[in-house]
Design a protein around this motif. Structure first.
Motif, PDB file in Angstrom:
ATOM      1  N   GLY A  10       0.758  -1.239   0.000  1.00 41.85           N
ATOM      2  CA  GLY A  10       0.000   0.000   0.000  1.00 41.85           C
ATOM      3  C   GLY A  10       0.787   1.286   0.000  1.00 41.85           C
ATOM      4  O   GLY A  10       0.198   2.358  -0.046  1.00 41.85           O
ATOM      5  N   ILE A  11       2.124   1.222   0.077  1.00 39.74           N
ATOM      6  CA  ILE A  11       2.925   2.447   0.042  1.00 39.74           C
ATOM      7  C   ILE A  11       4.131   2.235  -0.870  1.00 39.74           C
ATOM      8  O   ILE A  11       4.502   1.105  -1.184  1.00 39.74           O
ATOM      9  CB  ILE A  11       3.404   2.890   1.444  1.00 39.74           C
ATOM     10  N   ASP A  33       5.095   9.264   7.374  1.00 41.71           N
ATOM     11  CA  ASP A  33       4.211   9.541   8.499  1.00 41.71           C
ATOM     12  C   ASP A  33       4.173   8.327   9.432  1.00 41.71           C
ATOM     13  O   ASP A  33       3.755   7.242   9.015  1.00 41.71           O
ATOM     14  CB  ASP A  33       2.810   9.848   7.963  1.00 41.71           C
ATOM     15  N   PRO A  34       4.605   8.469  10.688  1.00 36.09           N
ATOM     16  CA  PRO A  34       4.617   7.321  11.608  1.00 36.09           C
ATOM     17  C   PRO A  34       3.227   6.742  11.857  1.00 36.09           C
ATOM     18  O   PRO A  34       3.089   5.544  12.070  1.00 36.09           O
ATOM     19  CB  PRO A  34       5.242   7.871  12.892  1.00 36.09           C
ATOM     20  N   LEU A  40       0.533  -0.579   9.284  1.00 34.98           N
ATOM     21  CA  LEU A  40       1.126  -1.636   8.461  1.00 34.98           C
ATOM     22  C   LEU A  40       1.898  -2.596   9.359  1.00 34.98           C
ATOM     23  O   LEU A  40       2.486  -2.182  10.345  1.00 34.98           O
ATOM     24  CB  LEU A  40       2.049  -1.023   7.414  1.00 34.98           C
ATOM     25  N   THR A  41       1.883  -3.871   9.019  1.00 37.87           N
ATOM     26  CA  THR A  41       2.526  -4.829   9.915  1.00 37.87           C
ATOM     27  C   THR A  41       3.603  -5.693   9.272  1.00 37.87           C
ATOM     28  O   THR A  41       4.549  -6.070   9.943  1.00 37.87           O
ATOM     29  CB  THR A  41       1.483  -5.776  10.540  1.00 37.87           C
ATOM     30  N   GLU A  42       3.453  -6.021   7.984  1.00 36.85           N
ATOM     31  CA  GLU A  42       4.392  -6.945   7.356  1.00 36.85           C
ATOM     32  C   GLU A  42       4.901  -6.403   6.024  1.00 36.85           C
ATOM     33  O   GLU A  42       4.231  -5.615   5.370  1.00 36.85           O
ATOM     34  CB  GLU A  42       3.732  -8.300   7.101  1.00 36.85           C
ATOM     35  N   GLU A  69      16.221  16.925   8.134  1.00 36.71           N
ATOM     36  CA  GLU A  69      14.855  16.423   8.237  1.00 36.71           C
ATOM     37  C   GLU A  69      14.754  15.326   9.295  1.00 36.71           C
ATOM     38  O   GLU A  69      15.633  14.480   9.409  1.00 36.71           O
ATOM     39  CB  GLU A  69      14.446  15.850   6.869  1.00 36.71           C
ATOM     40  N   ASN A  70      13.682  15.387  10.090  1.00 36.94           N
ATOM     41  CA  ASN A  70      13.460  14.341  11.076  1.00 36.94           C
ATOM     42  C   ASN A  70      13.151  13.032  10.378  1.00 36.94           C
ATOM     43  O   ASN A  70      12.634  13.005   9.269  1.00 36.94           O
ATOM     44  CB  ASN A  70      12.316  14.720  12.018  1.00 36.94           C
ATOM     45  N   GLY A  71      13.457  11.942  11.039  1.00 38.28           N
ATOM     46  CA  GLY A  71      13.265  10.642  10.422  1.00 38.28           C
ATOM     47  C   GLY A  71      12.546   9.680  11.339  1.00 38.28           C
ATOM     48  O   GLY A  71      12.030  10.056  12.390  1.00 38.28           O
ATOM     49  N   LEU A  72      12.529   8.435  10.901  1.00 35.28           N
ATOM     50  CA  LEU A  72      11.894   7.359  11.651  1.00 35.28           C
ATOM     51  C   LEU A  72      12.889   6.230  11.843  1.00 35.28           C
ATOM     52  O   LEU A  72      13.744   5.992  11.004  1.00 35.28           O
ATOM     53  CB  LEU A  72      10.696   6.806  10.880  1.00 35.28           C
TER      54      LEU A  72
END
Length: 83
Positions: A10-11, A33-34, A40-42, A69-72
């Protein structure tokens, strides 16, 4: 750190760096976007030409140095443990 691509349903694929150890992978990326990732799981991660099925265990925002830029940071668990 090693470059990697994380593909989730989906992304668009996410590109970032990874640190691996045992059954877990730490994946760092930017521009996502967190809250969207939390649903999403897998997915699959490609590291050095190898693809592995993974499950998202944790999503955490992180601040970058020097005003970048902030990240994840995602903690991923491998479906098939490494030998």
């Amino acid at each position: 750190m090693t470059q990697a691509t994380l593909t989730l349903d989906g992304i668009e694929p996410l590109h970032g760096t990874v640190e691996t150890g045992g059954d877990y992978i730490r994946f760092r990326t930017q521009g996502m976007d967190p809250d969207r990732l939390a649903r999403l799981t897998e997915g699959h991660i490609d590291i050095d030409g190898k693809s592995e099925k993974v499950m998202i265990k944790n999503v955490q925002s992180r601040s970058s140095e020097q005003g970048a830029e902030n990240g994840l940071e995602l903690t991923l668990q491998r479906f098939a443990p490494t030998p």
